[in-house]
Design a protein around this motif. Structure first.
Motif, PDB file in Angstrom:
ATOM      1  N   ARG A 222       0.845  -1.209   0.000  1.00 18.60           N
ATOM      2  CA  ARG A 222       0.000   0.000   0.000  1.00 18.60           C
ATOM      3  C   ARG A 222       0.872   1.247   0.000  1.00 18.60           C
TER       4      ARG A 222
ATOM      5  N   GLU B 179       7.044   1.532   4.120  1.00 15.44           N
ATOM      6  CA  GLU B 179       7.062   1.542   5.573  1.00 15.44           C
ATOM      7  C   GLU B 179       8.039   2.600   6.078  1.00 15.44           C
TER       8      GLU B 179
ATOM      9  N   MET C 262      -1.154   3.235   8.378  1.00 11.73           N
ATOM     10  CA  MET C 262      -1.194   2.132   7.415  1.00 11.73           C
ATOM     11  C   MET C 262       0.024   1.247   7.590  1.00 11.73           C
ATOM     12  N   LYS C 263      -0.194  -0.033   7.405  1.00 13.04           N
ATOM     13  CA  LYS C 263       0.952  -0.932   7.409  1.00 13.04           C
ATOM     14  C   LYS C 263       1.730  -0.731   6.126  1.00 13.04           C
TER      15      LYS C 263
ATOM     16  N   GLU D 292      -7.380   2.356   0.378  1.00 15.50           N
ATOM     17  CA  GLU D 292      -7.281   0.909   0.552  1.00 15.50           C
ATOM     18  C   GLU D 292      -7.810   0.136  -0.660  1.00 15.50           C
TER      19      GLU D 292
END
Lengths: 425, 308
Positions: free
Chosen positions: A196, A199, A208-209, A325
C-alpha cells in the motif's frame, strides 16, 4: 519521406556531436547528412525535402520504454494498442515493451503474435513480453521458446514477483539455453503488507501498514544467488530503494550479468505525497523515502541503474477514485514522462545521462541494434524541450490517472520521428 | 466566541491544541447538562445527522446517537457491511445519496484508513470520523484526554502509557497525537510484533516490559486486542499475551504508586485486563464512557456552529 531538421541540440552521450547544434538530412528513415549548424544549411537541397526548424530543442535517439501496461486484450477500456501507442508517441517514445499481464495474460504464442501483428499499423513499435510462468501464477514454466519464435522480446511475470525460487532458477537456466532475457520484479509478498505504502514515518502517521524496503532487497539478494548458480543474466525491473541500488552495484562489480531499471514515478515522487491519501500516488513499487529517491537518481547517473521505465498503468477513474485501501495501484505516465523527469531531475545530472537510460541502454538490454547518429544508418529520433512551460493534459491515453494532469509543468515533446514519419506535436 | 478551526473532525492531526481545549471547555458544559434531570438541549434542532457505519460498532454508535439526541438533532442510522463496496455502490455514492435527503452532518466509521479524508474531498457536509481502519479515532482520543484532565487536573506533563496492539489501533494513533499536542509524555508498550517499526517518529517512547512501563507512567491505557484486524498471528495465544501484557492486581500491587487505568472498550476481560482491575478504584473506564457522550456533544455542537 525526405526531411531536413535544423538547429537541433544533439543529446546523445555516445555521439561526438553531443551538446552541439546540428542540422540533419534524412531520407526514408536513413540519416543522409549530419553536421554542425550553420547559416543556410542544406540551402541547395532539393525542394521535396521538408524543412523543420528545431529552434534549439534537444534531439536524441527515439525513446525506448522497457515496461508499459496496455490493457489489450481484456482491459481495452483502460487502454488499447491504438490509444497506448498515441500516448507513447506523444510522450516521446518510439518503442514500447508491453507487460504480459493482460486478460488473459500473454503466456502463449497467440498472445505474442497478436501484438506483433498489431505493431505494424501503429505509429510506434510495440513489442510483447511473454510470461515466465503459466498465467504468471509462478507455478509452472510457460512455453517461452515458442513465444520467443513468435516475437516475444523477453520474459517476465510483470509485477508478480516469482515467489518460488526453484521456478525462477529453472527459468534462468532455460532462458540461458535459448538466449532469452529474464526480467523480474522483486517483492517478497509476505513482508510487503499489500504494498500500500512504503514503511516509514509516513506510513505510521497515516495508520497504514507499510512495505519495508527489505521486501525488495531480500528478493534481489535471493535472485542474485540463483543467478550465480545459473550463470545466466537477469534484469531487475523497477527497483525502488537505496538498498537495492547498493546490492546491484556490488553485483555488477563482481561481473554478474545484471541490469536494472527504475520506474519514473519512483524517481519523481516520494511517500510524502501520500499525506492526503491521494490515490494517484498508490503505485507498485510503492513510493519510497526521499533518501531512496536521491539514491535512485545517483545510481542512474553512475550507471548502476541502466534504464528508466514508464511502468505506464492506465486505470479508469472508477477504480482509482476510491478509498486508498480499495484503489488500484498504478500511474498513467507515458504522456507525462518528460514533465515528470524535468520536475525531479537534480540539476547536476546531465540530460545526456538521463536520456541514455531511455535510448542506448534499453536498446542494449533488449539486443536491438545500437542506435547511432551516423550517416547511412537508420534513424529514429525524439525532439524535446525541457524548459517549455505549459498546462499539461493527458490527451491520448484513455485514462487520466496522473497527478500532473491539469497542472502547469515544464517539459514538452515537440516531435518523434519513427517508421519514416515525422510526428509533430 | 471561540470557534473550531476545522469544518470536519477527520483526525487529531488536522486540529489544533486550541481546538482541543475548546472541545474540553464545551464538553464541561455538556457534562453538567447531561447530569441534570432534564438532559436535553435544543442546540442541534433542525440539524440532521447521519450515522454511517461501514463497520460494526455498538458503543461508539450508541454514544454518538445519545449525544445527538441530547442535542435534539434529527438522526438517521445507516449500517452497511464494508463489502457493500464490492457489491457495487461506492462510498461517495452511498454518502451522496444520503446527503441528497438534506443531511447536515455525517458521522462515519469505515474500515479503510483515510476513508474520511477521501470523503471530505467529495462532499460538502461536515464529517466526523468515528474510526477509519487503523488510522484515527479522534473522538475517542478527545474523550480519553478529557478523562485524564478530569481525573488528574491536566494532561500536560503527565506520563501516559498505551499498552497493547498499537499497530492495529486507531485509538493508539489518535491518542498519541492528542496527548502529545496537550504536552503529555507518551510511551507505547506491547510485543514488538504489535508495534509499528517507525512509531518513535511520532515522538513516543517504546517499551516491551510491562512492569517498567507501569512504573514509569501516571496513566495506563490498556488497548483491546484487535483480533479482527490482524492479518497474521502476531503472538502465539491470548493466554500468552495475557501472561506478558495483561494488567492484573498482582502487577498493580508491585507498583509503589497509584496509577490511573483506562480502557477504550469493549474489554476482553482476562486478556488485557482482569475484572478485578477493570472494576477497581484505579479504573476510570466508566467515566470514559460517560465523558464520551459529553465530548461528542461538544464536537457536534462546535461543528454545527462552524456550519452556520
Amino acid at each position: 519521406m525526405k526531411l531536413i531538421i535544423l538547429n537541433a541540440l544533439i543529446c546523445d552521450i555516445e555521439s561526438e556531436l553531443n551538446g552541439k547544434y546540428c542540422d540533419l538530412m534524412i531520407k526514408d528513415g536513413v540519416l543522409q547528412e549530419i553536421e554542425q549548424s550553420k547559416k543556410k544549411a542544406f540551402d541547395n537541397s532539393p525542394k521535396e525535402y521538408k524543412r523543420f526548424d528545431a529552434k534549439k530543442a534537444l534531439l536524441s535517439q527515439a525513446w525506448v520504454d522497457l515496461f508499459a501496461n496496455f490493457g489489450e486484450p481484456g482491459l481495452e477500456q483502460a487502454e488499447n494498442f491504438e490509444s497506448g501507442a498515441k500516448a507513447a508517441l506523444r510522450g516521446g517514445f518510439a518503442k514500447i515493451m508491453l507487460s504480459p499481464l493482460t486478460q488473459p495474460c500473454r503466456d502463449s504464442k497467440s498472445g505474442i503474435q497478436n501484438v506483433v501483428n498489431c505493431s505494424e499499423k501503429l505509429p510506434v513499435s510495440i513489442y510483447p513480453y511473454g510470461t515466465v510462468s503459466v498465467k504468471a501464477a509462478g507455478k509452472e514454466l510457460s512455453e517461452m521458446y515458442d513465444m520467443q519464435l513468435a516475437g516475444a522480446i523477453g520474459f517476465t511475470d510483470g509485477n508478480h514477483s516469482v515467489e518460488n525460487a526453484g521456478l525462477l532458477l529453472k527459468a534462468l537456466l532455460y532462458l540461458k539455453g535459448m538466449n532469452g532475457k529474464l526480467f523480474t520484479y522483486s517483492n517478497d509478498a509476505s513482508l510487503a503488507n499489500g504494498q500500500r505504502i512504503h514503511e516509514g514515518a509516513q506510513s505510521t502517521y497515516l495508520g497504514m501498514k507499510g512495505s519495508p524496503s527489505m521486501a525488495e532487497e531480500i528478493r534481489i539478494q535471493r535472485d542474485l544467488e540463483l543467478l550465480k548458480y545459473a550463470n545466466g543474466s537477469i534484469h531487475f525491473s523497477q527497483i525502488s530503494c537505496k538498498q537495492s541500488v547498493d546490492i546491484i552495484k556490488k553485483a555488477k562489480k563482481q561481473g554478474l550479468k545484471v541490469t536494472c531499471d527504475v520506474a519514473i514515478a519512483n524517481l519523481c515522487f516520494t511517500d510524502k505525497e501520500l499525506l492526503a491519501y491521494d490515490t494517484h500516488f498508490k503505485v507498485i513499487p510503492p513510493l519510497r523515502s526521499q533518501s531512496d529517491q536521491i539514491a535512485l537518481w545517483e545510481a542512474l547517473a553512475d550507471g548502476t541503474i541502466d534504464a528508466i521505465v514508464s511502468n505506464h498503468m492506465p486505470i479508469e477513474t472508477e477504480f482509482k477514485n476510491l478509498e486508498f485501501e480499495y484503489a488500484q495501484h498504478g500511474m498513467n505516465t507515458l504522456e507525462a514522462f518528460l514533465p515528470m523527469l524535468v520536475q525531479s531531475k537534480p540539476a547536476h545530472i546531465l540530460w545526456e545521462n538521463v536520456i541514455k537510460a531511455i535510448t542506448v541502454n534499453p536498446s542494449n538490454i533488449l539486443g536491438f541494434d545500437k542506435p547511432v547518429f551516423q550517416v547511412g544508418a537508420p534513424i529514429s529520433f525524439t525532439l524535446f524541450d525541457p524548459i517549455h512551460s505549459g498546462q499539461f493534459q493527458i490527451k491520448n491515453s484513455k485514462t487520466k490517472n496522473n497527478p500532473l494532469h491539469g497542472q502547469t509543468v515544464k517539459g514538452n515533446v515537440l516531435a518523434v520521428y519513427h517508421k519514416q514519419k515525422l510526428n509533430l506535436f | 466566541m471561540k470557534q473550531f478551526s476545522q469544518k470536519h473532525l477527520l483526525g487529531i492531526k488536522e486540529i489544533s491544541t486550541e481546538d482541543i481545549q475548546l472541545v474540553f471547555e464545551t464538553a464541561d458544559n455538556f457534562k453538567s447538562i447531561i447530569n441534570r434531570p432534564i438532559k436535553k438541549v435544543p442546540s442541534l434542532r433542525d440539524v440532521t445527522v447521519a450515522n454511517v457505519f461501514f463497520e460494526n460498532s455498538t458503543r461508539t454508535r450508541i454514544s454518538f446517537e445519545l449525544a445527538q439526541k441530547r442535542l435534539s438533532a434529527d438522526i438517521i442510522n445507516f449500517a452497511a457491511s464494508s463489502s457493500s463496496v464490492s457489491k457495487g455502490e461506492t462510498l461517495i455514492d452511498t454518502v451522496k445519496n444520503i446527503l441528497a435527503m438534506k443531511v447536515d452532518m455525517v458521522v462515519m466509521r469505515h474500515p479503510a484508513p483515510g476513508a474520511c479524508v477521501f470523503l471530505a474531498k467529495h462532499i460538502d457536509a461536515s464529517i466526523i470520523n468515528a474510526g477509519d481502519g487503523t488510522h484515527e479515532h479522534p473522538t475517542q482520543a478527545l474523550l480519553d484526554a478529557y478523562s485524564i484532565r478530569e481525573k488528574l487536573g491536566s494532561v500536560k506533563g503527565k506520563k501516559i502509557v498505551i499498552v497493547g496492539d498499537i499497530a492495529h489501533s486507531r485509538v493508539a494513533l489518535s491518542n498519541i497525537l492528542c496527548l502529545k499536542k496537550l504536552g503529555a509524555e507518551v510511551m507505547v508498550c506491547g510485543p514488538n510484533t504489535l508495534i509499528p517499526k517507525h512509531i518513535a517518529s511520532l515522538g513516543v517512547k517504546v517499551e516491551t516490559d510491562l512492569m517498567k512501563a507501569l512504573n514509569w507512567c501516571d496513566v495506563a491505557n490498556m488497548l483491546r486486542i484487535q483480533l479482527e484486524r490482524q492479518e497474521q498471528n502476531n503472538f502465539p495465544s491470548l493466554r500468552e499475551y495475557s501472561m506478558m501484557y495483561g494488567l492484573n492486581e498482582e502487577r498493580l500491587h508491585l507498583l509503589n504508586k497509584e496509577i490511573v487505568i483506562m480502557h477504550p472498550g469493549p474489554i476482553n476481560r482476562g486478556v488485557e485486563i482482569t475484572s478485578a482491575v477493570a472494576d477497581s478504584k484505579h479504573s476510570i473506564i466508566l467515566d470514559q464512557v460517560e465523558n464520551g457522550v459529553a465530548v461528542r456533544m461538544a464536537v457536534m455542537y462546535l461543528l454545527a456552529g462552524k456550519q452556520a
